[in-house]
Enzyme design. Structure first.
Site, PDB file in Angstrom:
ATOM      1  N   ASP A 102       1.545  27.617   5.477  1.00 25.47           N
ATOM      2  CA  ASP A 102       0.533  28.630   5.206  1.00 25.47           C
ATOM      3  C   ASP A 102      -0.799  28.314   5.868  1.00 25.47           C
ATOM      4  OD1 ASP A 102       0.758  31.089   3.940  1.00 25.47           O
ATOM      5  OD2 ASP A 102      -0.516  30.477   2.275  1.00 25.47           O
TER       6      ASP A 102
ATOM      7  N   ASP B 160       3.267  29.949 -11.402  1.00 27.12           N
ATOM      8  CA  ASP B 160       4.522  29.512 -11.992  1.00 27.12           C
ATOM      9  C   ASP B 160       4.656  29.990 -13.442  1.00 27.12           C
ATOM     10  OD1 ASP B 160       2.415  27.942 -12.741  1.00 27.12           O
ATOM     11  OD2 ASP B 160       3.284  26.042 -12.103  1.00 27.12           O
TER      12      ASP B 160
END
Length: 1026
Positions: free
Chosen positions: A341, A726
């Protein structure tokens, strides 16, 4: 469930659960019990004890004469005799006395339905299996059969036995055909008997729940209830007995104690039913990896995420990738995707070097079955590497491989050194063209396939798993959603290129410590019943490079070994961000395939509206799972999931009846290849896909604008809205009715690195706490989201605790400063108490200690790990959690965003734990430092006041000192981190030396030995009115 036919056991004539064997209580239903008594050997299949006659069942020869007669027994005997005359072959017996695990289609009396199952890989009869511990899906009995209740029962029994016979015959014929040369007999002696035993083993469950002993859990639960009662009486006493001369201190303490009590309830009760699990890899191999046949294991895509190669060293990422490529799993079923990224050319070149080294490393690992398969950590092991390695060539090859790895490290480190200084014109590739990712905020999407089906073979000529480099497109003006956006880009790329049925994600510093980790997950995911409703399998995090005392609780042992075990007994553990194997269908936002038992209302609905059994009896919506899967109200899924056994082509007509092409594109985006891949429940690329367009389509699905006006990040994939994506992602899945599994193999599946420096550790905790506050202030807050779904109450409590725990920092820091104020002002938060009132204080402290000790007993966590966790709870609560609360409210209310800080994962090159002693200043250190100084000053002031007042003030002083020392002892690791390693002087010496020096100085002033007695007398006579 009956262990022979898979039916419900039912009730005895007394109304209790039917128990056939009084010795071992082996669970079988009444029809199987009667059959065993009449037609087999009249003994329990498990303990071999002769069955006794049960009231309501027919008599057989050998029953005691004093047993009561039963008129209904003769009807059953006549029915059995009539059926035996119609049968052409005898009923097959259990093989090697192993229970048959649900191979018979069975019926329940309350629904009058026949249960059917379908194997996970198709409709083949040999692949069918039903876990006897799990309820099956139901279909309606043919209404054309107009039968009485007794006739229906006999017909159902006949159908079950007939189905059982057919499946047993197919299994025996299958084994006999494959091993016709065997001379063994059918009873299980000889080669054929051994293979029949293998057939039995293949039918057994791939995993089992290992309940914690009741001798450990029962006292634990009793103490929890007692603690709750004692806590109620304690708070009642505290509220009704104010301290009038210290009202502000008293009111502050009571408010804090009430909050701590609520926080304890949220944390404690989700641990009410902890469990362990055990997997059977040998049964997985017998079922899906038969010798001489292609592996039937489903494909898995593995995601590795990285951002900054300077904070996440390429050598660490390379070791993670190498351990993935060498995993013990069919190579054509494994694909590794590395998300860069940060679009760093350093990561790209390091991955290219890794792919070349993998051609040597992977065959070496598989040839000698070494563990772990990350070379850095394998060669660092201080063990006898010759143990169990009898091949003469092993030593020679190991030395050669170690030289190869050292050369590989040199090449990687050279790339890192070169990347330290960026050229003004940017990086240039070997072909002379500029690197497309020179501007990491404005660059096109990049995909490079290094290894795979056409990407080269290893040194032995064997195929290697696919290795793909991915860097998604980034443009100014677009919201990229950090790690969650990168993960969603990998979902789409992998769906287009390989489309594994399951997805496993790991951080770049978490390598495979157990090469069989994927198979451990498949024991749950590929279970024909359990796998249909399991959204993910979570592995615990284990870490390397942490000091033996774990000063800052980096291992999180209490969370991973206690909290998650407790959640596994409810609806499953929360998703912790790494080391997690997902069901791709769950990430697509689909609902699980729910059984009738799963559709029972939760305890809150039951208590208000009842169980609803009567309505289910009249409701014909509970039909075969192959027709319509069970949905939940919390679902926003548009697509109705169906079986894919007959291929994608069979779905086209059915799907067109449910939705239009526009709705598909609105949900998944404008990619026909991706949409077609979502229909492949078993994974793999749709047969109609043109391979030549895959790479172009993969570039398309990682473009910036692809997610616009779609459900990505809202209901599909990793959910946006928090830096801790998450927690939010797992919560959405559980709210739809999915369950998760906690898998703790004996050898840890993954190991990683953790920040052992104090400042880095606090910044890591700050990010986690900030994400929780963001969820707390969002529409997905568990306090008000998903009440019309399938989230269990205790699971909701756990999620509420996960998002509100940072708020505890406010009462915690207030409570930690109270001892100092009490010492300085010579006041106390508790009035003078009677003997009866003191009993509640003693009982409360005893219950707290008892709960903790019993928790350590059933979990196996050490006392030192528990104490470190308690210490860091105070350290984090007075620093990172407090900052997270203010930053979270500023971000949501004022729009002031906070930057995501990547935790440094640099290797320890300056000696053992040198990073532990490095002092890095951050504003997070200010609050706990203030609390420490205030309490130290308070101790000095309190002792000074007591010395000046007299002996009568020493009694109350000890109570105040106890609380002040409690605070200092919890902040002691923080104090060690502040002092670092200056002059190697132990911190305890510095702290207590300063404290005692201050106290003795006060005593010296009070005694004043240099003034003679007459002066003292004159001073005493003078007094304050002189």
């Amino acid at each position: 469930m009956c262990q022979i036919c898979g039916d419900t056991i039912g009730l005895a004539s007394t109304g209790d659960v039917f128990v056939a064997c009084n010795q071992c209580a082996f669970p079988i239903c009444r029809p199987c019990y009667e059959y065993e008594r009449k037609d087999v050997n009249q003994c329990c299949p498990q303990c071999k004890t002769r069955y006794k006659w049960q009231k309501g069942s027919p008599r057989v020869e050998g029953d005691d004469d004093d047993d009561d007669n039963d008129d209904n027994g003769y009807e059953m005997i006549n029915a059995r005799k009539q059926w035996e005359q119609e049968s052409e072959q005898p009923i097959p017996l259990l093989i090697d006395e192993q229970p048959i695990s649900g191979e018979i289609s069975c019926a329940t009396s309350d629904t009058q339905s026949v249960r059917t199952t379908s194997g996970p890989l198709g409709s083949s009869e040999n692949d069918q299996y039903v876990d006897p511990n799990q309820p099956d899906q139901v279909r309606i009995v043919d209404p054309s059969k107009d039968l009485s209740s007794d006739g229906l029962r006999n017909i159902e029994w006949k159908e079950r036995i007939h189905s059982w016979k057919l499946k047993q015959e197919r299994n025996v014929m299958h084994i006999a055909g494959r091993y016709s040369e065997g001379k063994g007999d059918i009873e299980g002696t000889g080669s054929n008997g051994e293979e029949l035993q293998m057939v039995d083993d293949a039918r057994l469950p791939l995993s089992r729940v290992v309940p914690i002993s009741s001798s450990k859990l029962t006292p634990y639960r009793v103490v929890i209830i007692l603690r709750l009662i004692i806590l109620g009486f304690f708070l009642q006493y505290r509220i009704t007995h104010p301290v009038k001369d210290a009202y502000p201190l008293w009111s502050t303490s009571v408010i804090c104690e009430i909050w701590f009590a609520l926080s304890w309830i949220l944390d404690q009760f989700p641990k009410w039913s902890p469990i362990n699990r055990q997997t059977y890899l040998n049964r997985l191999a017998l079922r899906y990896e038969l010798e001489g046949e292609p592996s039937q294991l489903l494909p898995i895509d593995i995601f590795v995420s990285t951002v900054d190669p300077l904070k996440e060293p390429p050598l660490v990422t390379a070791n993670t990738v190498l351990s993935i490529l060498a995993v013990d799993y069919p190579v054509d079923k494994v694909s590794c995707y590395v998300s860069d990224d940060g679009s760093a050319m350093l990561t790209f070149e390091a991955l290219s070097e890794t792919a070349e080294f993998a051609k040597k490393w992977v065959p070496f690992c598989k040839r000698y079955n070494i563990e772990p398969r990350a070379p850095e950590f394998y060669f660092l092991q201080k063990i006898d590497y010759l143990k169990d390695k009898i091949q003469p060539s092993f030593v020679k090859e190991r030395r050669a491989m170690k030289r190869e790895y050292e050369e590989f490290k040199v090449r990687i480190n050279a790339l890192v050194a070169k990347a330290q200084k960026i050229p003004e014109e940017g990086w240039t590739m070997q072909a002379g063209t500029p690197w497309p990712g020179n501007n990491h905020r404005d660059h096109p999407g990049m995909i490079q396939v290094f290894l795979g089906h056409s990407g080269g073979l290893d040194m032995d000529g064997n195929e290697l798993p696919r290795l793909v480099y991915v860097s998604r497109e980034k443009r100014p003006g677009f919201q990229h959603h950090k790690k969650a956006g990168a993960m969603n880009a990998l979902i789409r790329v992998s769906a287009v290129l390989t489309n594994g049925a399951y997805i496993l994600n790991v951080d770049c510093d978490h390598y495979f410590n157990n090469s069989k980790a994927l198979k451990e997950a498949m024991c749950f995911m590929m279970d024909p019943v359990l796998g249909k409703k399991t959204c993910y399998v979570q592995f615990p995090q284990r870490f390397d490079g942490i000091d033996s005392h774990d000063r800052y609780a980096n291992r999180n042992i209490v969370f991973f070994d206690i909290n998650l075990k407790g959640l596994d007994g409810i609806q499953g553990p929360v998703y912790v961000g790494t080391g997690c194997c997902f069901n791709r269908n769950a990430l697509y936002g689909y609902d699980p395939v729910l059984t009738e038992e799963d559709l029972e209302p939760n305890i809150i609905v039951k208590s208000c509206w009842g169980s609803g059994k009567k309505s289910r009896g009249r409701n014909k919506n509970y039909i075969d799972n192959n027709m319509t899967p069970k949905r939940t109200e919390s679902s926003v899924s548009i697509i109705s999931r169906e079986d894919t056994e007959e291929g994608v082509e069979d779905y086209d007509d059915e799907r067109s009846l449910l939705m239009s092409e526009e709705s598909l594109e609105k949900r998944f985006g404008h990619s026909p290849v991706l949409i077609a891949a979502t229909f492949m429940d078993q994974g793999g690329i749709p047969p109609s896909t043109n391979p030549s367009i895959l790479l172009k389509e993969a570039i398309h699905v990682i473009s910036c604008a692809y997610e616009d006006k779609t459900e990505w990040g809202k209901e599909i994939g990793w959910i946006y809205g928090s830096v801790t994506e998450d927690i939010l992602t797992g919560f959405k899945m559980h709210a739809r009715g999915w369950i998760s599994i906690y898998c703790m193999p004996y050898r840890p599946a993954f190991k990683g690195s953790a920040p052992i420096n104090l400042s880095d550790r606090l910044n890591q905790v700050l990010r986690w706490a900030l994400g929780s506050i963001e969820i707390f202030l969002s529409r997905h807050c568990p306090l008000w989201y998903g009440y019309n779904g399938r989230l269990k109450p205790l699971q909701r409590l756990a999620y509420i605790n996960t998002i509100v725990y940072p708020l505890t920092s406010i009462p915690l820091i207030a409570y930690c400063t109270l001892p100092a104020f009490c010492l300085i002002t010579n006041r106390f938060i508790i009035p003078e108490i009677s003997n009866f009132a003191s009993m509640w204080f003693i009982l409360l402290f005893t219950s707290i200690i008892g709960t903790s000790l019993l928790e350590l007993w059933w979990s196996g966590v050490s006392l030192e790990s528990w104490w470190r966790n308690e210490q860091f709870w105070v350290i984090g609560g007075t620093s990172a959690h407090l900052f997270a609360v203010f930053q979270g409210f500023l971000k949501v209310l004022a729009g002031i965003d906070t930057n995501f800080t990547v935790t440094s994962k640099a290797s320890d090159e300056d000696g053992d734990f040198s990073e532990l002693y490095v002092f890095k200043w951050t504003s997070l250190l200010i609050p706990p430092t203030t609390v420490l100084i205030v309490n130290l000053v308070g101790i000095v002031a309190g002792v000074s006041i007591a010395i000046n007042t007299g002996y009568q003030s020493w009694g109350p002083l000890f109570g105040k000192l106890f609380f002040a020392i409690w605070v200092i002892s919890h902040l002691y690791p923080f104090l060690k981190g502040l002092l670092g390693r200056q002059n190697r002087t132990p911190t305890i010496v510095i702290v207590w030396s300063s404290l005692f020096a201050s106290i003795f100085s006060l005593l010296w002033v009070r005694i004043d030995p240099f003034i003679n007695g007459s002066s003292k007398a004159s001073h005493g006579q003078c007094g304050i009115n002189c």
